[in-house]
Design an enzyme around this catalytic site. Structure first.
Site, PDB file in Angstrom:
ATOM      1  N   HIS A  54      29.477 -57.751  15.619  1.00  0.00           N
ATOM      2  CA  HIS A  54      28.301 -57.625  15.562  1.00  0.00           C
ATOM      3  C   HIS A  54      28.215 -55.989  16.886  1.00  0.00           C
ATOM      4  O   HIS A  54      28.181 -55.316  16.975  1.00  0.00           O
ATOM      5  CB  HIS A  54      27.332 -58.546  16.317  1.00  0.00           C
ATOM      6  CG  HIS A  54      26.333 -58.608  16.550  1.00  0.00           C
ATOM      7  ND1 HIS A  54      25.377 -58.577  15.981  1.00  0.00           N
ATOM      8  CD2 HIS A  54      25.406 -57.912  17.993  1.00  0.00           C
ATOM      9  CE1 HIS A  54      23.856 -57.822  16.599  1.00  0.00           C
ATOM     10  NE2 HIS A  54      24.039 -57.245  17.811  1.00  0.00           N
ATOM     11  N   GLU A  55      28.941 -56.759  18.236  1.00  0.00           N
ATOM     12  CA  GLU A  55      28.747 -56.009  18.964  1.00  0.00           C
ATOM     13  C   GLU A  55      29.559 -54.447  19.270  1.00  0.00           C
ATOM     14  O   GLU A  55      29.474 -53.332  19.227  1.00  0.00           O
ATOM     15  CB  GLU A  55      29.459 -56.351  20.551  1.00  0.00           C
ATOM     16  CG  GLU A  55      28.775 -57.139  20.957  1.00  0.00           C
ATOM     17  CD  GLU A  55      27.311 -56.661  21.857  1.00  0.00           C
ATOM     18  OE1 GLU A  55      26.946 -55.331  21.572  1.00  0.00           O
ATOM     19  OE2 GLU A  55      26.409 -57.627  21.682  1.00  0.00           O
TER      20      GLU A  55
ATOM     21  N   HIS B  24      28.185 -51.961  17.182  1.00  0.00           N
ATOM     22  CA  HIS B  24      26.679 -50.660  17.604  1.00  0.00           C
ATOM     23  C   HIS B  24      28.045 -49.800  18.007  1.00  0.00           C
ATOM     24  O   HIS B  24      27.347 -48.492  18.339  1.00  0.00           O
ATOM     25  CB  HIS B  24      26.399 -51.643  19.049  1.00  0.00           C
ATOM     26  CG  HIS B  24      25.358 -52.818  18.878  1.00  0.00           C
ATOM     27  ND1 HIS B  24      24.397 -51.888  18.072  1.00  0.00           N
ATOM     28  CD2 HIS B  24      25.178 -53.891  19.149  1.00  0.00           C
ATOM     29  CE1 HIS B  24      23.581 -53.286  17.471  1.00  0.00           C
ATOM     30  NE2 HIS B  24      24.506 -54.327  18.264  1.00  0.00           N
TER      31      HIS B  24
END
Length: 219
Positions: free
Chosen positions: A22-23, A26
């Site tokens: 998820h990170e 980004h």
């Protein structure tokens, strides 16, 4: 104790992948739109060690698993990694590009939920063996944690991804006012969690997405 060890073994990989990818997503999308901050910090990586937060990635999910196991009841598992550094001012079109950078994390969770659903289908149709049940349990855990993180982060509360998406979509005069809520976002989230409101919001949404995955993959 044996039950706790089994639970941790089943959930560890799905949780670590869900939070760290998820990170990383980004950072990857931020680089695509012109901001190399995460790349220069070495955060666009599939190495979980670059993203793990001792509290959010290990302690909090572990404590929830422990309490759920001891209580003999399920709990809403969640956690977080070290936030990927993004300098929104370095994006080519900061206000518009912010939407895609913010949406990348939940988007990664959606893709992982689909991948885990495919694995669950494989475990269901495969001949029974010593591996099919653990595979099915891990795949189910992967679906759950990714749907939780996706939907949680899409809540329109700064600094969650949904809050940043809202800032990107709102007219400029409203966007900056809404963005000023960011220091209060985490306390608001804690209140929603403790009061049970968060569960009442996310529970039905998770059920709907789980139903659609079951329909798509036929399990």
């Amino acid at each position: 104790m044996q039950e706790l060890i089994s639970t941790v073994a089943i959930w560890a990989l799905p949780v670590i992948l869900a939070i760290t990818l998820h990170e990383a997503a980004h950072g990857y999308v931020a680089r695509y739109f012109g901001d190399p901050t995460a790349d220069l910090a070495g955060r666009i990586s599939l190495n979980p060690l670059r993203h793990i937060d001792p509290v959010g990635t290990i302690l909090v999910p572990g404590a929830i698993l422990l309490m759920s196991t001891l209580a003999g009841a399920g709990g809403m598992l969640f956690g977080w990694a070290k936030p990927v550094p993004v300098s929104f001012g370095r994006l080519r079109n900061p206000k518009a590009d912010m939407l895609w950078v913010a949406a990348a994390g939940p988007g990664a969770n959606l893709l992982m939920a689909l991948a885990w659903a495919a694995l669950l289908k494989v475990a269901i149709v495969a001949p029974a063996s010593a591996y099919t049940l653990p595979m099915a349990q891990m795949a189910d855990a992967g679906i759950q944690i990714n749907l939780i993180l996706m939907l949680l982060n899409l809540l329109p509360i700064p600094p969650l991804d949904g809050g940043r998406i809202a800032v990107s979509l709102l007219p400029a005069n409203l966007a900056w006012k809404f963005a000023r809520l960011e220091p209060y976002g985490f306390p608001i989230l804690i209140v929603l969690l403790i009061s049970g409101v968060l569960g009442r919001i996310l529970g039905p949404l998770i059920g709907v997405f789980s139903y659609f995955l079951a329909v798509i993959f036929g399990f």
